[in-house]
Design a protein around this motif. Sequence first.
Motif, short mmCIF file in Angstrom:
data_model
loop_
_atom_site.label_atom_id
_atom_site.label_comp_id
_atom_site.label_asym_id
_atom_site.label_seq_id
_atom_site.Cartn_x
_atom_site.Cartn_y
_atom_site.Cartn_z
N GLY A 1 68.80 32.31 32.61
CA GLY A 1 68.89 32.95 31.31
C GLY A 1 70.14 33.79 31.18
O GLY A 1 70.91 33.95 32.12
N ASN A 2 70.32 34.34 29.96
CA ASN A 2 71.46 35.22 29.68
C ASN A 2 72.79 34.56 30.05
O ASN A 2 73.65 35.18 30.68
N CYS A 3 72.94 33.29 29.68
CA CYS A 3 74.17 32.55 30.00
C CYS A 3 75.29 32.98 29.06
O CYS A 3 75.08 33.10 27.84
N SER A 4 76.47 33.19 29.62
CA SER A 4 77.61 33.58 28.80
C SER A 4 78.28 32.36 28.15
O SER A 4 79.03 32.49 27.19
N ARG A 5 78.03 31.17 28.68
CA ARG A 5 78.57 29.94 28.10
C ARG A 5 77.46 28.90 28.05
O ARG A 5 76.43 29.04 28.74
N ARG A 6 77.65 27.87 27.28
CA ARG A 6 76.62 26.84 27.14
C ARG A 6 76.45 26.09 28.46
O ARG A 6 77.42 25.58 29.03
N PRO A 7 75.23 26.00 28.97
CA PRO A 7 75.01 25.30 30.24
C PRO A 7 75.10 23.79 30.08
O PRO A 7 75.14 23.28 28.95
N PRO A 8 75.14 23.04 31.17
CA PRO A 8 75.21 21.57 31.11
C PRO A 8 74.06 20.97 30.31
O PRO A 8 72.97 21.55 30.21
N ALA A 9 74.29 19.78 29.77
CA ALA A 9 73.32 19.14 28.88
C ALA A 9 72.00 18.83 29.58
O ALA A 9 70.95 18.78 28.93
N GLU A 10 72.04 18.59 30.90
CA GLU A 10 70.79 18.24 31.60
C GLU A 10 69.88 19.44 31.83
O GLU A 10 68.74 19.27 32.24
N TRP A 11 70.36 20.65 31.57
CA TRP A 11 69.48 21.81 31.66
C TRP A 11 68.56 21.82 30.44
O TRP A 11 69.00 21.68 29.31
N LEU A 12 67.26 22.01 30.67
CA LEU A 12 66.28 21.93 29.59
C LEU A 12 65.93 23.32 29.07
O LEU A 12 65.65 24.23 29.85
N PRO A 13 65.96 23.52 27.73
CA PRO A 13 65.62 24.84 27.18
C PRO A 13 64.15 25.14 27.35
O PRO A 13 63.29 24.29 27.14
N MET A 14 63.86 26.39 27.73
CA MET A 14 62.48 26.83 27.90
C MET A 14 62.03 27.60 26.67
O MET A 14 62.85 28.15 25.92
N ASN A 15 60.71 27.68 26.48
CA ASN A 15 60.15 28.37 25.32
C ASN A 15 60.00 29.86 25.62
O ASN A 15 58.91 30.41 25.61
N CYS A 16 61.10 30.50 25.94
CA CYS A 16 61.11 31.94 26.16
C CYS A 16 62.55 32.40 26.02
O CYS A 16 63.47 31.59 25.94
N ALA A 17 62.76 33.70 25.98
CA ALA A 17 64.10 34.22 25.75
C ALA A 17 64.43 35.33 26.71
O ALA A 17 63.56 36.07 27.16
N GLY A 18 65.73 35.45 27.02
CA GLY A 18 66.21 36.53 27.86
C GLY A 18 66.55 37.74 27.01
O GLY A 18 66.07 37.89 25.89
N SER A 19 67.40 38.59 27.53
CA SER A 19 67.78 39.78 26.78
C SER A 19 68.55 39.38 25.53
O SER A 19 69.27 38.38 25.50
N ALA A 20 68.38 40.16 24.46
CA ALA A 20 69.05 39.92 23.18
C ALA A 20 68.70 38.54 22.61
O ALA A 20 69.47 37.97 21.84
N GLY A 21 67.53 38.03 22.97
CA GLY A 21 67.09 36.75 22.41
C GLY A 21 67.80 35.54 22.95
O GLY A 21 67.66 34.43 22.41
N ALA A 22 68.59 35.69 24.02
CA ALA A 22 69.30 34.54 24.59
C ALA A 22 68.32 33.54 25.17
O ALA A 22 67.33 33.93 25.79
N PRO A 23 68.55 32.25 24.98
CA PRO A 23 67.61 31.23 25.48
C PRO A 23 67.64 31.14 27.00
O PRO A 23 68.62 31.49 27.65
N TRP A 24 66.53 30.62 27.55
CA TRP A 24 66.44 30.35 28.98
C TRP A 24 66.38 28.84 29.18
O TRP A 24 65.94 28.09 28.30
N PHE A 25 66.81 28.41 30.36
CA PHE A 25 66.86 26.99 30.68
C PHE A 25 66.25 26.76 32.06
O PHE A 25 66.25 27.65 32.92
N VAL A 26 65.73 25.54 32.26
CA VAL A 26 65.21 25.15 33.56
C VAL A 26 65.99 23.94 34.05
O VAL A 26 66.36 23.06 33.26
N TYR A 27 66.24 23.93 35.33
CA TYR A 27 67.08 22.88 35.92
C TYR A 27 66.62 22.63 37.35
O TYR A 27 66.24 23.56 38.06
N MET A 28 66.66 21.37 37.80
CA MET A 28 66.31 21.04 39.17
C MET A 28 67.50 20.42 39.87
O MET A 28 68.11 19.46 39.36
N SER A 29 67.84 20.96 41.03
CA SER A 29 68.95 20.40 41.80
C SER A 29 68.44 19.31 42.74
O SER A 29 67.27 19.30 43.13
N HIS A 30 69.32 18.39 43.08
CA HIS A 30 68.95 17.29 43.97
C HIS A 30 69.38 17.56 45.42
O HIS A 30 68.79 17.03 46.35
#
Length: 245
Positions: free
Chosen positions: A127-156
């Motif tokens: 969460g609280n990303c300063s730039r747009r994360p990679p497309a494969e990161w999935l947005p989560m239904n919750c928000a960080g500080s100042a309403g910033a979106p959160w994302f979920v990602y799995m590494s291989h």
Amino acid sequence: MHAAAVLALLVLLPLLAAALDADCAPASCGNLSIRYPFWLSGRQPSYCGYPSFGVACDRTGAPPLLNESYLRVLDINYSNSNVVTFHTNLAGDPTGCRGATKFNVSAILALSLLTISRANRELFLCGNCSRRPPAEWLPMNCAGSAGAPWFVYMSHEPGEADQEISSAGCHCTAMPVMPGSELRAPGDYAGLVRRGFLLEWKVPGDCAACDASGGECRFDADKNAFRCLCPDGSRRPATCARGEG
């Protein structure tokens, strides 16, 4: 020593050993078999296994707790020396918005001889990303500080996500999940967390060799060491082989 006393001692030793055996006999906890190096907390003496391997059954039928922690045990594989656990704080929060930010298992495992298996996959909640994360990161239904979106990602692969996290300027929490896990949609998060993750153990002593010699595996708290309990009641450093003192 008087002959009668010697005879009495010879009779008593096997009885004493049998009593010890009964204390540490394999026990059931839900669908799990609890035996060395684990022991059933509250029902067995701690010398039946390693101190930090105590397993406490839950009267509600929930998976048992490991070492009075937030970890619950789903499975124990004695042949591979690994155990599947999940963190109650994570499993109780299906959105991941609160639980993942509080995930910390290192303190629980610090003195337990259990380690997080490298076979696990890593699940990142960011969460609280300063730039747009990679497309494969999935947005989560919750928000960080100042309403910033959160994302979920799995590494291989271990360390694979470091560069992407750095380039997106995100704050992330990493959680181990079971080998073979796949993340296809944000809703998969809850199921992955409930499946748990692998822990591995490596304890001193060769329990299989002790068993093969006719003994039973024990922990000696006074010496902080493995001991093999033999049919004559003696406790030996490795096995019940003749001549071992």
